[in-house]
Structures are given as structure tokens and as C-alpha cells.
Motif scaffolding. Structure first.
Motif, PDB file in Angstrom:
ATOM      1  N   VAL A 378       0.827  -1.201   0.083  1.00 40.84           N
ATOM      2  CA  VAL A 378       0.146  -0.006  -0.043  1.00 40.84           C
ATOM      3  C   VAL A 378       0.623   1.346  -0.088  1.00 40.84           C
ATOM      4  CG1 VAL A 378      -1.453   1.379   1.274  1.00 40.84           C
ATOM      5  CG2 VAL A 378      -2.000  -1.118   0.911  1.00 40.84           C
ATOM      6  N   PRO A 379       1.646   1.499   0.936  1.00 41.87           N
ATOM      7  CA  PRO A 379       2.687   2.837   0.865  1.00 41.87           C
ATOM      8  C   PRO A 379       3.380   2.906  -0.418  1.00 41.87           C
ATOM      9  CG  PRO A 379       3.409   1.057   2.636  1.00 41.87           C
ATOM     10  CD  PRO A 379       1.978   0.615   2.222  1.00 41.87           C
ATOM     11  N   THR A 380       3.964   1.760  -0.770  1.00 42.88           N
ATOM     12  CA  THR A 380       4.995   1.500  -1.895  1.00 42.88           C
ATOM     13  C   THR A 380       3.972   2.174  -3.115  1.00 42.88           C
ATOM     14  OG1 THR A 380       6.100   0.027  -1.093  1.00 42.88           O
ATOM     15  CG2 THR A 380       6.416   0.399  -3.365  1.00 42.88           C
ATOM     16  N   GLY A 381       2.944   1.665  -3.313  1.00 40.42           N
ATOM     17  CA  GLY A 381       1.966   1.902  -4.563  1.00 40.42           C
ATOM     18  C   GLY A 381       1.504   3.248  -4.405  1.00 40.42           C
ATOM     19  N   LEU A 382       1.321   3.850  -3.284  1.00 39.31           N
ATOM     20  CA  LEU A 382       0.905   5.269  -3.126  1.00 39.31           C
ATOM     21  C   LEU A 382       1.686   6.117  -3.374  1.00 39.31           C
ATOM     22  CD1 LEU A 382      -1.744   4.999  -0.107  1.00 39.31           C
ATOM     23  CD2 LEU A 382      -2.296   5.049  -2.430  1.00 39.31           C
ATOM     24  N   LEU A 383       3.137   5.910  -3.463  1.00 42.64           N
ATOM     25  CA  LEU A 383       4.248   6.698  -3.856  1.00 42.64           C
ATOM     26  C   LEU A 383       4.175   7.023  -5.330  1.00 42.64           C
ATOM     27  CD1 LEU A 383       7.055   5.340  -1.454  1.00 42.64           C
ATOM     28  CD2 LEU A 383       5.785   7.564  -1.135  1.00 42.64           C
ATOM     29  N   PHE A 384       3.400   6.197  -6.097  1.00 42.80           N
ATOM     30  CA  PHE A 384       3.443   6.534  -7.627  1.00 42.80           C
ATOM     31  C   PHE A 384       3.505   8.017  -7.928  1.00 42.80           C
ATOM     32  CE2 PHE A 384       1.251   6.690 -11.650  1.00 42.80           C
ATOM     33  CZ  PHE A 384       2.388   5.929 -12.549  1.00 42.80           C
ATOM     34  N   ASP A 385       4.525   8.247  -8.724  1.00 47.95           N
ATOM     35  CA  ASP A 385       4.510   9.530  -9.125  1.00 47.95           C
ATOM     36  C   ASP A 385       4.338   9.800 -10.544  1.00 47.95           C
ATOM     37  OD1 ASP A 385       6.820   8.495  -9.839  1.00 47.95           O
ATOM     38  OD2 ASP A 385       8.426  10.112  -8.524  1.00 47.95           O
ATOM     39  N   GLY A 386       3.967   8.910 -11.314  1.00 50.43           N
ATOM     40  CA  GLY A 386       3.859   8.843 -12.855  1.00 50.43           C
ATOM     41  C   GLY A 386       5.103   8.124 -13.600  1.00 50.43           C
ATOM     42  N   THR A 387       6.048   7.744 -12.596  1.00 51.04           N
ATOM     43  CA  THR A 387       7.343   7.053 -13.069  1.00 51.04           C
ATOM     44  C   THR A 387       7.242   5.776 -12.228  1.00 51.04           C
ATOM     45  OG1 THR A 387       9.009   7.756 -11.520  1.00 51.04           O
ATOM     46  CG2 THR A 387       8.377   9.359 -13.353  1.00 51.04           C
ATOM     47  N   PRO A 388       7.996   4.690 -12.735  1.00 46.07           N
ATOM     48  CA  PRO A 388       8.215   3.392 -12.093  1.00 46.07           C
ATOM     49  C   PRO A 388       9.194   3.331 -11.173  1.00 46.07           C
ATOM     50  CG  PRO A 388       8.487   3.131 -14.538  1.00 46.07           C
ATOM     51  CD  PRO A 388       8.499   4.469 -14.250  1.00 46.07           C
ATOM     52  N   LEU A 389       9.748   4.654 -10.780  1.00 42.43           N
ATOM     53  CA  LEU A 389      10.792   4.469  -9.875  1.00 42.43           C
ATOM     54  C   LEU A 389      10.588   4.230  -8.584  1.00 42.43           C
ATOM     55  CD1 LEU A 389      13.960   5.185  -9.291  1.00 42.43           C
ATOM     56  CD2 LEU A 389      13.281   7.621  -9.009  1.00 42.43           C
ATOM     57  N   PRO A 390       9.531   4.578  -7.984  1.00 39.75           N
ATOM     58  CA  PRO A 390       9.184   4.290  -6.636  1.00 39.75           C
ATOM     59  C   PRO A 390       8.975   2.799  -6.323  1.00 39.75           C
ATOM     60  CG  PRO A 390       8.107   6.345  -6.830  1.00 39.75           C
ATOM     61  CD  PRO A 390       8.572   5.789  -8.329  1.00 39.75           C
ATOM     62  N   ILE A 391       8.251   2.240  -7.456  1.00 36.11           N
ATOM     63  CA  ILE A 391       7.770   0.816  -7.456  1.00 36.11           C
ATOM     64  C   ILE A 391       9.205  -0.098  -7.422  1.00 36.11           C
ATOM     65  CG2 ILE A 391       6.554  -0.977  -8.565  1.00 36.11           C
ATOM     66  CD1 ILE A 391       5.029   1.205  -9.816  1.00 36.11           C
ATOM     67  N   ALA A 392       9.899   0.426  -8.379  1.00 36.70           N
ATOM     68  CA  ALA A 392      11.250  -0.473  -8.611  1.00 36.70           C
ATOM     69  C   ALA A 392      12.016  -0.479  -7.321  1.00 36.70           C
ATOM     70  CB  ALA A 392      11.912   0.118  -9.842  1.00 36.70           C
ATOM     71  N   ALA A 393      12.154   0.732  -6.755  1.00 35.83           N
ATOM     72  CA  ALA A 393      13.062   0.849  -5.401  1.00 35.83           C
ATOM     73  C   ALA A 393      12.287   0.059  -4.328  1.00 35.83           C
ATOM     74  CB  ALA A 393      13.043   2.491  -5.283  1.00 35.83           C
ATOM     75  N   GLY A 394      11.097   0.055  -4.339  1.00 33.26           N
ATOM     76  CA  GLY A 394      10.377  -0.906  -3.343  1.00 33.26           C
ATOM     77  C   GLY A 394      10.606  -2.398  -3.415  1.00 33.26           C
ATOM     78  N   ILE A 395      10.571  -2.576  -4.652  1.00 31.01           N
ATOM     79  CA  ILE A 395      10.403  -4.262  -4.979  1.00 31.01           C
ATOM     80  C   ILE A 395      11.849  -4.551  -4.914  1.00 31.01           C
ATOM     81  CG2 ILE A 395      10.376  -5.741  -6.754  1.00 31.01           C
ATOM     82  CD1 ILE A 395       7.844  -4.579  -7.890  1.00 31.01           C
ATOM     83  N   PHE A 396      12.946  -3.724  -5.181  1.00 30.58           N
ATOM     84  CA  PHE A 396      14.359  -4.092  -4.724  1.00 30.58           C
ATOM     85  C   PHE A 396      14.786  -4.413  -3.461  1.00 30.58           C
ATOM     86  CE2 PHE A 396      18.619  -2.589  -3.743  1.00 30.58           C
ATOM     87  CZ  PHE A 396      19.306  -3.287  -4.991  1.00 30.58           C
ATOM     88  N   VAL A 397      14.025  -3.471  -2.581  1.00 36.40           N
ATOM     89  CA  VAL A 397      14.347  -3.653  -1.426  1.00 36.40           C
ATOM     90  C   VAL A 397      13.593  -5.122  -0.799  1.00 36.40           C
ATOM     91  CG1 VAL A 397      13.751  -2.730   1.084  1.00 36.40           C
ATOM     92  CG2 VAL A 397      14.672  -1.307  -0.731  1.00 36.40           C
ATOM     93  N   MET A 398      12.426  -5.196  -1.399  1.00 35.96           N
ATOM     94  CA  MET A 398      11.805  -6.525  -0.826  1.00 35.96           C
ATOM     95  C   MET A 398      12.561  -7.873  -0.984  1.00 35.96           C
ATOM     96  SD  MET A 398       7.756  -5.511  -1.422  1.00 35.96           S
ATOM     97  CE  MET A 398       7.405  -3.784  -1.599  1.00 35.96           C
ATOM     98  N   ALA A 399      13.052  -7.784  -2.442  1.00 31.47           N
ATOM     99  CA  ALA A 399      13.709  -8.886  -3.142  1.00 31.47           C
ATOM    100  C   ALA A 399      14.867  -8.977  -2.303  1.00 31.47           C
ATOM    101  CB  ALA A 399      13.756  -8.566  -4.465  1.00 31.47           C
ATOM    102  N   SER A 400      15.845  -8.079  -2.052  1.00 34.68           N
ATOM    103  CA  SER A 400      17.014  -8.008  -1.268  1.00 34.68           C
ATOM    104  C   SER A 400      16.617  -8.816   0.061  1.00 34.68           C
ATOM    105  CB  SER A 400      17.563  -6.650  -1.212  1.00 34.68           C
ATOM    106  OG  SER A 400      17.765  -6.239  -2.254  1.00 34.68           O
ATOM    107  N   VAL A 401      15.660  -8.286   0.746  1.00 32.47           N
ATOM    108  CA  VAL A 401      15.527  -8.946   2.037  1.00 32.47           C
ATOM    109  C   VAL A 401      15.102 -10.194   2.173  1.00 32.47           C
ATOM    110  CG1 VAL A 401      14.094  -8.577   4.298  1.00 32.47           C
ATOM    111  CG2 VAL A 401      14.682  -6.562   3.186  1.00 32.47           C
ATOM    112  N   ALA A 402      14.210 -10.474   1.255  1.00 31.20           N
ATOM    113  CA  ALA A 402      13.667 -11.816   0.858  1.00 31.20           C
ATOM    114  C   ALA A 402      14.933 -12.882   0.605  1.00 31.20           C
ATOM    115  CB  ALA A 402      12.856 -11.957  -0.043  1.00 31.20           C
ATOM    116  N   LEU A 403      15.876 -12.455  -0.144  1.00 28.03           N
ATOM    117  CA  LEU A 403      16.812 -13.170  -0.532  1.00 28.03           C
ATOM    118  C   LEU A 403      17.734 -13.236   0.787  1.00 28.03           C
ATOM    119  CD1 LEU A 403      18.748 -14.415  -2.726  1.00 28.03           C
ATOM    120  CD2 LEU A 403      19.806 -12.342  -2.988  1.00 28.03           C
ATOM    121  N   GLY A 404      18.003 -12.420   1.663  1.00 30.02           N
ATOM    122  CA  GLY A 404      18.839 -12.551   2.765  1.00 30.02           C
ATOM    123  C   GLY A 404      18.136 -13.717   3.770  1.00 30.02           C
TER     124      GLY A 404
END
Length: 418
Positions: A378-404
Motif C-alpha cells: 500500500v505505501p509503496t503503491g501510493l508513492l507512484f508519481d508517474g514513473t516506475p521509480l518508487p515501485i522499482a525501489a520498493g521491489i528491489f528492497v523487498m527482493a533483497s530482504v527476501a534473499l537474505g
């Protein structure tokens, strides 16, 4: 799709379930019931601009919440559906959930405000918890370990047809009758799957294996789940994987529309990507017995870290529009492929030591993972600002934590075996 996509060798690896169903029909039925969730989410994606324009024109990002409100309701309902199915059987709980789902869909159809629509979607999600969780418990009643993971891959492969078709169906309904009639399609879908199960599937939990619904028993099961470090970590990994998926689903239509100006072609791109994800489920079914659940999960998450990091760089230093759009489509596909390679496997990993409390375990694992996912999406999606950057950053963090966390699971298991 079911009969043609599953070879005789694959079907031979799945024992005939204790029902009237042939394995192909069993997989198709489980896939349809399980697909209630995917249909309820993906068919809504083309409707987001119309919902925003009709009910929240001053805050268009609120339309994303038609996805996450449903998912939150599903997560909350998941806490009780598994224990109820352990006490009263699998079929009654699925049918009761389908009834509540239909009520929620009817309320959403009539909702005059965004707040009431989101409340109705919450109710609809509560009902969907029954089909979602108890389907997993039915499969766990019959299979375990790698066989369960492979059966889940077959189910997810057939189920993947629904994400491919749902946005197209939703767009078609909107064009013909308006976005509210999508909820009528939900009602029809739930009615058909419920009737099919009622007539064709025998109860998989015999009376002598049912557990009384007591708070003490539930508390003991919770204690067992919470006390198992491997299960705890696997639940968090599942929550992060769901979080990546729900973040993408809740924002992807806006990216196609506002970033790339391709709203009209969005359902077709989504369908093509869903077909690719179905192929990934087939590949997972073939690979899981050879490589194991842990390697597949870890490899998929490592690849996602690299791909999401690349997407961040492309957002910061965007290339020409066709190249940027192509990169986004590939990245979007990677999220769905990663989902195919992780969710069934990580769920089987979490359930592996919990077969004796499969219903409660399914509920707790699904509920916690879903609430974690919504909290992130929810907070990651609501950061959408017309570009994919907030989504990509949020997913990068989630994937990194899951991998760890997956590395931690494998280290923990190595120590237990030493």
C-alpha cells in the motif's frame, strides 16, 4: 489447457486423489477455486481509471486500493478459515466463504462512494479467504514435500490462464456494460466453481481426523508455528514475495497509462506476460524435483535483485521511450515469473513440518504473509508519481530482504543437520 498442458508422465507422478475426479479434473478444479483471488484482482485492473474518475477524481491513486482492500480482507479472513476447515471439513468452509464473497461482490456492484466500494471489497476478500486457504489444505491433505510443490505448480500453471484472460474480460465488460458489471462476473465465477466442487469433490478431511475448534488447540498450533524458526522465516519470505506481486499489480495499469500512454493496449500486454508466467509454473513443476525448492526460491530472488536494480538505473537515466517501455515489460514479466518460481515452493517449505495441523498452518501462514504484503504494497503503491521509480525501489528492497532471509533459512538448516 489442463489436459493439453500436462503430460502423461507428469500426471503419473500425482496419485489419484480420493474423490470422483481424474487428476486432470482435480487440478482444474483446484486451479479454478484458487483462481478466485487472481480473477478478483486482475479483472479490476482495467477499471481503475473509470473508478478513479467516478468515485475519487481528486485522488486517483486511491483507486489502487480496490486491489489492496480485497487482499487485506483475504488476509484477515485467512486467520479463521483454516481452523474452521480443520473442525468442520474443507468443503463447508469453502462454500461458506464463496457465499460471503458473493455478498461482497453484490455490495461492491451497488457502492455509491469509494469508501463503500473499498469496504465491500474488504468483505469480498474475507469471503475469498475460504477458497484460497482451504484449497491449499486440500492439496496438503493429499500430498507433502516435493510432491505437494509439484502439484501446486500444476495447479498454478492452469490457474495462470485466469490472470491472462481476466484483464481482457474486465476490459470487455467495461466496454459493453460498464465497470460495475465486473462484480456480476465475480458472482457467476464463484457460483460455478462452488457448484462444481459440491457435486464432484469428496471431502478430503475424514471426521476422525478433524480437530475440535478450541482456543487452546489454536493457541498450541500458533505456538508450534511461531516456535519453528524455519517456518517463521519462510512466512516472511512469502510475505515479501506477495508484497512484490501486489505492488506491481496495484500500480501497473497506471504505469501503462500515465508513464507510457498505453492504457488501451494494457490488457493485451498483461495477457501475454501472464502466459509467460504460466510457462514458468510448468518449468517449476519440472525443475522442483531435480533442483529442490530452496535453490529455485533463492535463484529467483537473486535474479529479481539484479533486475530491479537495473530498472532503478533505467528510471534514473531513461533511454529512448521504446527501449524504456520494453525494459519495463520485461521487468513486469520477471515479477510474475518470480511469483511462479517462489510462492508455491515457499508455501510448501513453510508447510513441510506442519502436516498434522495443515488447516491452522495454512491460515496462519497465509494470513501473516498477506498482511505483511499489504503493509508493504500500500505505501509503496501510493508513492507512484508517474514513473516506475518508487515501485522499482520498493521491489528491489523487498527482493533483497527476501534473499537474505532465504540464505538465513539454508544456514539454519545446515546447522540443524550438522
Amino acid at each position: 489447457m489442463a489436459a493439453g498442458g500436462l503430460s502423461h508422465a507428469m500426471l503419473a507422478a500425482i496419485a489419484m486423489p480420493p474423490s470422483r475426479l481424474h487428476p486432470v479434473e482435480f487440478i482444474a478444479l483446484m486451479a479454478m477455486i484458487f483462481a478466485t483471488v487472481a480473477f478478483s484482482v486482475d479483472a479490476m485492473l482495467p477499471a481503475m481509471p473509470e473508478i478513479a474518475a467516478t468515485l475519487s477524481p481528486e485522488a486517483p491513486n486511491l483507486a489502487q486500493l480496490v486491489v489492496t482492500a480485497f487482499v487485506l480482507g483475504m488476509g484477515l479472513g485467512t486467520f479463521v478459515t483454516g481452523p474452521l476447515s480443520d473442525s468442520y471439513g474443507r468443503k463447508p468452509v469453502i462454500l461458506a466463504g464463496a457465499g460471503l464473497y458473493i455478498v461482497g461482490a453484490a455490495l461492491a456492484w451497488a457502492a455509491p462512494t469509494i469508501e463503500l466500494l473499498l469496504a465491500a471489497r474488504l468483505v469480498q476478500g474475507l469471503g475469498a479467504a475460504g477458497p484460497r486457504v482451504v484449497t491449499l489444505a486440500i492439496i496438503r491433505d493429499l500430498y507433502s514435500g516435493e510432491r505437494m510443490a509439484r502439484t501446486m505448480s500444476f495447479v498454478l500453471m492452469v490457474f495462470a490462464v485466469v490472470p491472462a484472460l481476466a484483464p481482457l474480460l474486465g476490459a470487455g465488460i467495461i466496454a459493453v456494460a460498464g465497470w460495475r458489471e465486473i462484480f456480476a462476473a465475480f458472482i457467476a465465477f464463484a457460483a460455478v466453481s462452488s457448484l462444481w466442487m459440491l457435486l464432484r469433490l469428496r471431502e478430503t478431511l475424514p471426521r476422525d481426523r478433524r480437530l475440535p475448534f478450541r482456543r487452546e488447540s489454536f493457541a498450541r498450533a500458533l505456538s508450534e508455528i511461531a516456535g519453528n524458526p524455519r517456518v517463521r522465516l519462510a512466512i516472511l519470505v512469502q510475505g515479501l514475495c506477495f508484497g512484490m506481486l501486489f505492488t506491481m499489480l496495484s500500480t501497473v495499469q497506471q504505469v501503462y497509462d500515465l508513464t507510457f500512454g498505453r492504457a488501451d493496449s494494457f490488457p493485451y500486454w498483461f495477457a501475454a506476460i501472464a502466459v509467460v508466467a504460466a510457462g514458468a509454473n510448468l518449468a517449476n513443476a519440472a525443475a522442483v524435483m531435480r533442483l529442490g525448492m530452496r535453490r529455485l526460491i533463492t535463484g529467483a530472488l537473486a535474479a529479481q535483485v539484479v533486475l530491479s536494480g537495473t530498472m532503478i538505473l533505467l528510471d534514473l537515466f531513461p533511454p529512448a521511450e521504446p527501449v524504456f517501455f520494453g525494459a519495463f515489460v520485461i521487468w513486469q514479466a520477471s515479477i510474475l515469473v518470480q511469483t511462479a518460481l517462489t510462492l508455491g515452493n515457499v508455501n510448501a517449505l513453510a508447510m513441510e513440518p506442519l502436516g498434522h495441523i495443515a488447516g491452522v498452518a495454512s491460515s496462519v501462514i497465509g494470513a501473516v504473509a498477506t498482511v505483511v504484503a499489504v503493509t508493504l504494497a500500500v505505501p509503496t503503491g501510493l508513492l507512484f508519481d508517474g514513473t516506475p521509480l518508487p515501485i522499482a525501489a520498493g521491489i528491489f528492497v523487498m527482493a533483497s530482504v527476501a534473499l537474505g532471509l532465504m540464505v538465513r533459512i539454508r544456514t539454519l538448516e545446515a546447522r540443524m543437520c550438522a
